[in-house]
Design an enzyme around this catalytic site. Structure first.
Site, PDB file in Angstrom:
ATOM      1  N   CYS A   2       0.838  -1.206   0.000  1.00 52.24           N
ATOM      2  CA  CYS A   2       0.000   0.000   0.000  1.00 52.24           C
ATOM      3  C   CYS A   2       0.881   1.268   0.000  1.00 52.24           C
ATOM      4  CB  CYS A   2      -0.916   0.121   1.224  1.00 52.24           C
ATOM      5  SG  CYS A   2      -1.944  -1.319   1.508  1.00 52.24           S
ATOM      6  N   ARG A  27       3.248   0.645  -5.250  1.00 53.09           N
ATOM      7  CA  ARG A  27       3.203  -0.090  -3.978  1.00 53.09           C
ATOM      8  C   ARG A  27       1.931  -0.922  -3.801  1.00 53.09           C
ATOM      9  NH1 ARG A  27       6.808   1.495  -0.327  1.00 53.09           N
ATOM     10  NH2 ARG A  27       5.490   0.691   1.335  1.00 53.09           N
ATOM     11  N   TRP A  75      -2.879  -2.482  -1.542  1.00 47.82           N
ATOM     12  CA  TRP A  75      -2.594  -3.863  -1.910  1.00 47.82           C
ATOM     13  C   TRP A  75      -3.291  -4.692  -0.840  1.00 47.82           C
ATOM     14  CZ3 TRP A  75      -0.030  -8.176   0.138  1.00 47.82           C
ATOM     15  CH2 TRP A  75       0.297  -9.174  -0.793  1.00 47.82           C
ATOM     16  N   ASN A 101      -0.937   1.352   6.148  1.00 54.82           N
ATOM     17  CA  ASN A 101      -0.170   0.397   5.346  1.00 54.82           C
ATOM     18  C   ASN A 101       0.391  -0.627   6.317  1.00 54.82           C
ATOM     19  OD1 ASN A 101       1.643  -0.923   3.646  1.00 54.82           O
ATOM     20  ND2 ASN A 101       3.211   0.658   3.846  1.00 54.82           N
ATOM     21  N   GLY A 102      -0.049  -1.878   6.206  1.00 57.21           N
ATOM     22  CA  GLY A 102       0.453  -2.910   7.118  1.00 57.21           C
ATOM     23  C   GLY A 102      -0.651  -3.872   7.512  1.00 57.21           C
ATOM     24  N   GLU A 488      15.952 -15.758 -13.221  1.00 56.60           N
ATOM     25  CA  GLU A 488      15.492 -14.378 -13.301  1.00 56.60           C
ATOM     26  C   GLU A 488      14.681 -14.137 -14.583  1.00 56.60           C
ATOM     27  OE1 GLU A 488      15.144 -12.023 -11.361  1.00 56.60           O
ATOM     28  OE2 GLU A 488      15.072 -10.209 -12.568  1.00 56.60           O
ATOM     29  N   LYS A 492      10.813 -12.887 -14.638  1.00 51.17           N
ATOM     30  CA  LYS A 492      10.356 -11.684 -15.357  1.00 51.17           C
ATOM     31  C   LYS A 492       9.157 -12.012 -16.235  1.00 51.17           C
ATOM     32  CE  LYS A 492      11.747  -9.249 -13.591  1.00 51.17           C
ATOM     33  NZ  LYS A 492      12.660  -9.299 -12.505  1.00 51.17           N
ATOM     34  N   GLU A 495       5.954 -12.715 -14.064  1.00 55.74           N
ATOM     35  CA  GLU A 495       5.383 -11.564 -13.358  1.00 55.74           C
ATOM     36  C   GLU A 495       4.581 -10.651 -14.258  1.00 55.74           C
ATOM     37  OE1 GLU A 495       9.368  -9.703 -11.852  1.00 55.74           O
ATOM     38  OE2 GLU A 495       7.865  -9.431 -10.320  1.00 55.74           O
ATOM     39  N   HIS A 511      16.638 -34.526 -15.511  1.00 55.10           N
ATOM     40  CA  HIS A 511      16.113 -35.155 -14.293  1.00 55.10           C
ATOM     41  C   HIS A 511      14.633 -34.861 -14.079  1.00 55.10           C
ATOM     42  CE1 HIS A 511      20.110 -36.446 -13.186  1.00 55.10           C
ATOM     43  NE2 HIS A 511      20.541 -35.223 -13.446  1.00 55.10           N
ATOM     44  N   LYS A 610       5.412  -3.360  -5.420  1.00 57.16           N
ATOM     45  CA  LYS A 610       6.863  -3.167  -5.535  1.00 57.16           C
ATOM     46  C   LYS A 610       7.605  -3.524  -4.261  1.00 57.16           C
ATOM     47  CE  LYS A 610      10.513  -1.876  -7.749  1.00 57.16           C
ATOM     48  NZ  LYS A 610      10.978  -2.843  -8.758  1.00 57.16           N
TER      49      LYS A 610
HETATM   50  O1  M6R Z   1      12.849  -4.802  -2.669  1.00 51.69           O
HETATM   51  P1  M6R Z   1      13.407  -6.201  -2.670  1.00 51.69           P
HETATM   52  O2  M6R Z   1      14.583  -6.331  -3.551  1.00 51.69           O
HETATM   53  O3  M6R Z   1      13.685  -6.716  -1.297  1.00 51.69           O
HETATM   54  O4  M6R Z   1      12.246  -7.072  -3.269  1.00 51.69           O
HETATM   55  C1  M6R Z   1      12.342  -8.461  -3.364  1.00 51.69           C
HETATM   56  C2  M6R Z   1      11.288  -9.017  -4.264  1.00 51.69           C
HETATM   57  O5  M6R Z   1      10.009  -8.730  -3.764  1.00 51.69           O
HETATM   58  C3  M6R Z   1      11.402  -8.472  -5.684  1.00 51.69           C
HETATM   59  O6  M6R Z   1      12.648  -8.729  -6.231  1.00 51.69           O
HETATM   60  C4  M6R Z   1      10.309  -9.099  -6.587  1.00 51.69           C
HETATM   61  O7  M6R Z   1      10.557 -10.449  -6.763  1.00 51.69           O
HETATM   62  C5  M6R Z   1      10.263  -8.350  -7.915  1.00 51.69           C
HETATM   63  N1  M6R Z   1       8.911  -8.139  -8.300  1.00 51.69           N
HETATM   64  C6  M6R Z   1      10.977  -9.052  -8.999  1.00 51.69           C
HETATM   65  O8  M6R Z   1      10.861  -8.437 -10.227  1.00 51.69           O
END
Ligand code: M6R
Length: 615
Positions: A2, A27, A75, A101-102, A488, A492, A495, A511, A610
């Site tokens: 949030c 956020r 969120w 937020n929390g 990674e 990407k 997501e 395997h 984020k």
């Molecule tokens: O802010 P951080 O690097 O601690 O965040 C970790 C993950 O939440 C972050 O890398 C998330 O996986 C991203 N959406 C990846 O693109």
């Protein structure tokens, strides 16, 4: 997660709140809301959906006058994202208005108690419970708002950044923080509060970042008073001068933040090593490291804790640290580490990697490691973030604000920092020769140029994206330093395009995952020149034999894989240990273009936020 924003001052609050919410939308974007107060009437609008939906609703439904305002982009944690569960929330009397937020973990028992006392609830949220708890204490104890907030927060368990005001006090807002970030911008007879400094950067460079368990009462003519929530003692807050500028948080001509951030990589990698890496003189100097080198070189082990993309950067670092500095490394998901009973001692060094510096699991892992005596070093991007303050020392990545929810430049700049640390330790330990050390410094300095070269493949990558955009599954394979890049690349794609993708070490394919391969299955293979090249070629043959579609990331001029692959994405020749910084580029572009072609919201993918400040 949030985003929260508030304003009290001499300007109309609504444009500031709305603009702030747009900047904080990364956020969370399940729902949004705003409350404005002109000293007589509180106007509130809330809606499921994004800040743009809120803007449309406000235009139709409420007057926007008022020099006090608070806004929220959500969120969802407690309660589905709908209009009613959106923040702000009123207390039962209608006097108090809150954004949060929390998570309040013990909200259910408090709610039960309040219901017994006659309170009613409109929403399913923990936040509405909190504001009514504050109201109940205010009435029962006959105390002012600030005191009621302090008493209430001593009764709740959980995490919060809250902003609230009282209809009877039009010149005051109260804020508090535990576990979720909160910055207070100090202007000229005006004050801003927000989850980060971006909503107020054009108004002031002066900010107070509240520490955990602190609250502040902000009064228009009297300024900011910060207190400890536990014992009500006064705190002398540190006013920080912000280094942010507006340009950094705008799209700068790109269609999406993600694309802008992908293209920023050559320059931000340079920013990451600027002044720290002096290749000609053979120097690596990292402020946070200088006083602690011995801690690292004497360490029996380095444990890296992180989540998501930052965890992938940690995996790359494992290869680099072990190869050059010859220190054993373990890379842990922070979320698992914090709930195991890990064996840690004061002979261990823990490196916590986090772009946002706010990730709850990483923060909890840090606290655990510190309790058990380890020295904890942070690699963060956001200056002044909680993790950067909680760690014993650390290095900033200097990537600038990363606003696209999918991390791109955070990953490459984290690897750049970790590479510099590994090289510096290797030099001090004498675990690499002087000539190799000098060679690697020069190679690292060349990376921005090589990343720029890799970006030139975008048009070709777009064509590949068009061919595979309708695939339902993808497999990503890599070996050695490029195994984390495969993970990674898959993350990407998942997501932002919602296509299922798996990353695997290429040799593990046989395997299990090989069973998935048929003529429908695109397999992205990182097959650049490396020690494993011939082995990866064999893996490609195995995929080909099963009619999988091969998209290979190859070194410019490669002929062998080119013969076998259906499509290739070329990258310039790069030393193997630094290759993740370059091989990740085509994978970022591939997912970007696939998501774009599928009409997905690239910068704000569904269900994500984020910074993940909840467990
Ligand atoms: O802010 P951080 O690097 O601690 O965040 C970790 C993950 O939440 C972050 O890398 C998330 O996986 C991203 N959406 C990846 O693109």
């Amino acid at each position: 997660m949030c985003g929260i924003v508030g304003y009290i001052g001499n300007k109309e609050a609504y444009p500031i709140i709305l603009n702030g919410l747009k900047r904080l939308e990364y956020r969370g974007y399940d729902s949004a809301g705003v409350a404005l107060y002109d000293g007589t009437t509180i106007q509130m609008a809330k809606t499921k959906g994004k800040v743009a939906d809120l803007e449309a609703r406000v235009a139709k439904e409420i007057a926007t006058s008022g020099k006090l305002g608070i806004g929220h982009t959500r969120w969802a944690t407690h309660g589905v994202p709908n209009d009613i569960n959106s923040h702000p929330h009123y207390s039962n009397s209608g006097d108090l208005v809150i954004i949060h937020n929390g998570i309040i973990e013990n909200y259910a028992s408090i709610k039960k108690e309040l219901i017994n006392r006659g309170y009613t609830f409109k929403s399913d949220t923990d936040t509405e419970v909190l504001v009514n708890l504050i109201e109940e204490i205010k009435k029962k104890e006959n105390v002012k708002l600030g005191k009621a907030v302090q008493i209430a927060l001593n009764q709740v368990i959980g995490a919060y950044a809250i902003v609230l005001f009282d209809r009877n006090k039009p010149d005051e807002i109260v804020v508090a923080k535990l576990g979720s970030p909160l910055a207070i911008g100090i202007g000229d007879e005006e004050f801003f509060v927000a989850s980060d400094a971006t909503p107020f950067i054009e108004f002031t460079n002066n900010a107070i970042y509240l520490e955990d368990e602190e609250m502040a009462i902000i009064r228009l003519k009297k300024g900011v008073k910060v207190r400890k929530i536990k014992d009500d003692s006064l705190v002398d807050p540190y006013i920080q001068e912000l280094q942010l500028n507006l340009e950094q948080i705008e799209k700068g001509g790109y269609d999406h933040f993600m694309l802008k951030e992908i293209y920023e990589q050559p320059s931000v990698i340079k920013d990451t090593y600027r002044g720290r890496l002096l290749a000609d003189q053979g120097i690596i100097r990292l402020g946070g490291l200088e006083d602690h080198i011995k801690k690292f070189t004497n360490a029996q082990r380095i444990i890296i804790v992180a989540c998501g993309t930052s965890w992938h950067a940690g995996l790359v670092a494992e290869y680099i640290f072990e190869e050059w500095a010859r220190i054993p490394v373990e890379v842990e998901y922070a979320s698992e580490f914090r709930y195991r009973n890990p064996i840690i001692s004061d002979k261990d060094v823990v490196i916590a990697i986090s772009q946002s510096g706010e990730t709850a699991d990483t923060l909890a892992a840090i606290k655990l490691a510190k309790q058990r005596g380890a020295f904890v070093y942070g690699v963060c991007n956001v200056v002044g973030s909680t993790i950067s303050r909680e760690t014993d020392s650390g290095t900033y990545t200097h990537a600038g604000p990363e606003i696209g929810v999918a991390s791109t430049k955070a990953f490459t700049t984290q690897i750049t920092v970790l590479t510099m640390i590994a090289l510096r330790l290797a030099k001090d330990k004498g675990s690499i020769s002087q000539s190799d050390y000098m060679k690697h410094l020069r190679e690292l300095e060349m990376i921005p140029t090589l990343v720029s070269e890799a970006l030139k493949e975008e048009e070709k990558i777009k064509e590949i994206a068009a061919v595979f955009k309708d695939a339902r599954n993808f497999l990503y394979l890599g070996r050695g330093y490029n195994f984390p890049v495969a993970l990674e690349g898959a993350l990407k794609l998942k997501e932002i395009s919602y296509i299922h993708a798996e990353g695997y070490p290429a040799a593990e394919m046989k395997h299990g995952p090989i069973a998935l391969i048929d003529e429908q299955m695109p397999v992205v293979v990182i097959a650049v020149n490396s020690n494993h090249y011939e082995k990866v070629v064999s893996n490609i043959e195995e995929i080909k034999a099963r009619k999988g579609k091969i998209i290979a990331v190859v070194t410019e001029g490669d002929t062998e894989v080119k013969e076998l692959a259906d499509y290739i994405m070329e990258v310039p020749r790069t030393p193997e240990s630094l290759s993740p910084l370059v091989t990740t580029i085509p994978l970022q572009l591939l997912s970007y273009h696939i998501a774009l072609m599928l009409g997905k919201n690239v910068d704000q993918p569904r269900n994500l936020a984020k910074s993940v400040t909840v467990e």
